[in-house]
Design a protein around this motif. Structure first.
Motif, short mmCIF file in Angstrom:
data_model
loop_
_atom_site.label_atom_id
_atom_site.label_comp_id
_atom_site.label_asym_id
_atom_site.label_seq_id
_atom_site.Cartn_x
_atom_site.Cartn_y
_atom_site.Cartn_z
N ILE A 97 0.84 -1.20 0.00
CA ILE A 97 0.00 0.00 0.00
C ILE A 97 0.88 1.26 0.00
O ILE A 97 0.54 2.27 -0.62
CB ILE A 97 -0.96 -0.01 1.21
N GLY A 98 2.01 1.20 0.66
CA GLY A 98 2.91 2.33 0.71
C GLY A 98 3.57 2.67 -0.61
O GLY A 98 4.04 3.80 -0.81
N LEU A 99 3.62 1.72 -1.54
CA LEU A 99 4.30 1.96 -2.82
C LEU A 99 3.65 3.08 -3.62
O LEU A 99 4.33 4.05 -3.97
CB LEU A 99 4.37 0.66 -3.63
N PRO A 100 2.36 2.99 -3.96
CA PRO A 100 1.77 4.10 -4.72
C PRO A 100 1.73 5.40 -3.93
O PRO A 100 1.80 6.49 -4.51
CB PRO A 100 0.37 3.61 -5.07
N ARG A 101 1.67 5.30 -2.62
CA ARG A 101 1.71 6.52 -1.79
C ARG A 101 2.98 7.31 -2.01
O ARG A 101 2.98 8.54 -1.94
CB ARG A 101 1.58 6.17 -0.31
N LYS A 102 4.09 6.61 -2.22
CA LYS A 102 5.36 7.31 -2.42
C LYS A 102 5.67 7.52 -3.90
O LYS A 102 6.78 7.91 -4.25
CB LYS A 102 6.50 6.59 -1.71
N GLY A 103 4.70 7.25 -4.77
CA GLY A 103 4.86 7.54 -6.19
C GLY A 103 5.35 6.40 -7.05
O GLY A 103 5.64 6.59 -8.23
N ALA A 104 5.44 5.19 -6.51
CA ALA A 104 5.90 4.05 -7.29
C ALA A 104 4.73 3.40 -8.02
O ALA A 104 3.71 3.05 -7.41
CB ALA A 104 6.57 3.02 -6.38
N VAL A 105 4.86 3.24 -9.32
CA VAL A 105 3.87 2.52 -10.11
C VAL A 105 3.85 1.08 -9.63
O VAL A 105 4.90 0.42 -9.56
CB VAL A 105 4.21 2.60 -11.62
N THR A 106 2.68 0.58 -9.28
CA THR A 106 2.56 -0.74 -8.66
C THR A 106 1.59 -1.58 -9.47
O THR A 106 0.42 -1.24 -9.62
CB THR A 106 2.07 -0.60 -7.21
N LYS A 107 2.09 -2.68 -10.01
CA LYS A 107 1.28 -3.61 -10.80
C LYS A 107 1.24 -4.95 -10.07
O LYS A 107 2.28 -5.50 -9.71
CB LYS A 107 1.87 -3.80 -12.19
N ILE A 108 0.02 -5.45 -9.88
CA ILE A 108 -0.16 -6.72 -9.20
C ILE A 108 -0.95 -7.66 -10.10
O ILE A 108 -2.04 -7.32 -10.56
CB ILE A 108 -0.90 -6.54 -7.86
#
Length: 158
Positions: free
Chosen positions: A37-48
């Motif tokens: 959850i913290g990934l997109p919060r810090k601006g990292a594009v997150t694909k699952i």
């Protein structure tokens, strides 16, 4: 050899730009879910890439992700499902891989699901890979991800 949960969490915490995750099973209460959850919060594009998002623990996991992100961060989270049944009702195709690619520079490939059992009591094996093979792993992920079904969050029942 080392503790898998802390190594996977460290990979996620150090991510800056992008993370790709393929994993078939999740537990919403796992600490690593908070890291994701913290990934997109810090601006990292997150694909699952996962399977059967309407399964109760998946629904809870992905709805938690949706609910804990603001609108801007939600745009950086892309969840897709690879799971299909054939005409007889048997599984035709499904995500089974356990892969993380972080910032296109390091990849984890292993056996662990992101569940309490896998991360807490199972004997699991995984390797961290750097260098040119990471590009190949990312390419394979991207090809499968592109063909998978987009998941609209929050997830409802089927």
């Amino acid at each position: 050899m080392g503790p898998l949960p802390s190594r996977l969490r460290r990979l996620l915490l150090e991510a800056r730009e992008s993370v790709r995750i393929a994993n078939p099973y999740f537990d919403p209460q796992q600490r690593i879910i908070g890291d994701i959850i913290g990934l997109p919060r810090k601006g990292a594009v997150t694909k699952i890439l996962t399977r059967e998002v309407t399964e109760p623990s998946h629904r809870a996991t992905f709805n938690r992700m949706h609910n804990e992100l603001d609108a801007e961060a939600r745009r950086l989270l892309d969840v897709r499902e690879l799971f299909e049944l054939d005409e007889s009702g048997r599984q035709a195709v499904a995500t089974h891989a356990k892969v993380m690619v972080v910032d296109d520079s390091i990849a984890y490939v292993g056996s662990a699901n992101l569940t309490t059992t896998s991360l807490g009591s199972n004997f699991e094996v995984g390797v961290l890979i750097e260098g040119p093979p990471v590009d190949d792993i990312a390419t394979i992920f991207d090809e499968v991800f592109a063909s998978a079904r987009l998941v609209d969050l929050p997830v409802g029942g089927r």
